[in-house]
Design an enzyme around this catalytic site. Structure first.
Site: not given
Length: 380
Positions: A64, A98, A253, A263-264
């Site tokens: 990841r 993803r 990301d 982002n997360k």
């Protein structure tokens, strides 16, 4: 498809185990991954012999992090080519594994383009496979080099914004060597500050629901000897209110053309808190994460993860018991909202730091100029 596991020996230190590597044993080339779902309980490697195994590793988060996904995607194309599988089919499967992380598509396309060009030149599958592998190895090397430059640029910016050192940095998710060909993105900046004697405290968000901060960032901080403290995501507000945060450093990301940052999930609330408390929020990511074809934040496809990641607590349990164990925390049948990412608008981002330097204030024009500068440097 072939996918096997090998547990590392007890005498191997964490720093001896790369997140990804290409190997060529007698039985044929393989891609070896450090299984991040098993950390920090144990260090176990996955051995992928084809793209299907790698796609599953990506979806399960065994591998990841945006930069590392780009490297993995490129190696996945090379693996398909070297082993004689359909390269275009492998590339399509890898790209869709993803959707939010643009680096994955970038890495896949780079190796795929190298494969096609070599095949067109010579017509020899062996030459094309070698070209795809060379492209993957080049991307791996470039990402490691970019990590060093991002760390330098990031610390220089921190020192400019916060003269005097003693930085107290809050970070979210995991952005170290586990997501990179080098020492990472945002974490690499904190690590650089630590080595320079200018890190007072690294605040580590747990990062619900899969605890990448607790499991992975704390793991990396501990092995690096950093002063760090773990907190639940919803404790960040009280930390800001107490004046204990000097800067927020996160990765990305995907960065849209206007400077919106995916982002997360949990990053956007930190950005709002940082703005209210007049704390700089700095995004650290390689130029490959900037996607000029995505115009703004609304155009970013946000991956939706399975609901059980929220309704259960997933804990690494060891090789004998299986990779992970889920402990129910909600009534059976509970519906869950589980976006993997959220999007922070550019006006809440103090700066975007890349290997080519920083953009601040964050504007479409500034990002376009940086992207073009990077493109020219690559061509040269």
């Amino acid at each position: 498809m072939a996918d096997q596991q090998a547990q590392t020996g007890e005498d191997i230190r964490p720093t001896d185990i790369p997140a990804i590597r290409w190997e060529e044993p007698p039985e044929g080339p393989v891609l070896v991954l450090l299984d991040q779902t098993r950390l920090p309980a144990e260090e176990v490697e996955l051995v992928c012999t084809d793209a299907s195994a790698l796609v599953e590793a990506i979806r399960s988060l065994a591998v990841r992090g945006a930069p590392l996904l780009g490297i993995a995607g490129a190696y996945g194309v090379a693996l398909a080519a070297v082993r004689g599988f359909d390269v275009d089919e492998a590339a399509k499967a890898l790209q869709s594994a993803r959707p939010t992380a643009v680096n994955l598509s970038v890495g896949v396309r780079r190796a795929q383009s190298a494969h096609r060009a070599a095949l067109a030149r010579s017509g020899e599958p062996e030459d094309a496979a070698a070209a795809a592998l060379a492209a993957a190895r080049a991307l791996h090397r470039e990402d490691a080099e970019a990590s060093v430059r991002m760390a330098e640029h990031g610390l220089a910016l921190l020192d400019e914004l916060l003269p005097g050192g003693g930085h107290r940095i809050l970070t979210h998710c995991n952005t170290g060597s586990l997501v990179s060909g080098g020492e990472g993105t945002a974490f690499a900046v904190a690590l650089h500050a630590h080595r320079a004697g200018r890190l007072r405290r690294l605040w580590v968000d747990e990062t619900r629901p899969l605890l990448q901060g607790a499991r992975l960032t704390a793991y990396e901080a501990a092995r690096s000897g950093m002063s760090y403290t773990l907190l639940t995501d919803n404790a960040a507000g009280s930390l800001f209110a107490a004046g204990e945060v000097d800067a927020v450093l996160i990765g990305a990301d995907r960065i849209a053309a206007d400077g919106s940052v995916a982002n997360k999930v949990g990053s956007y609330p930190l950005a709002v808190l940082a703005r209210y408390h007049h704390v700089p929020l700095i995004v650290v990511a390689p130029v490959t994460t900037v996607d000029p074809d995505t115009p703004d934040g609304a155009a970013i496809e946000v991956e939706q993860r399975p609901g059980y990641e929220v309704t259960e607590v997933t804990v690494p349990q060891g090789a004998a018991a299986g990779a992970v164990g889920g402990v129910p925390v909600a009534p059976l049948g509970t519906q869950a909202y589980n976006p993997a990412f959220d999007v922070t608008p550019p006006e809440l981002v103090t700066a975007i730091v890349t290997e080519e330097g920083a953009v601040s204030p964050v504007t479409a024009e500034g990002l376009a100029e940086l992207f073009e500068r990077s493109r020219r440097a690559t061509v040269d």
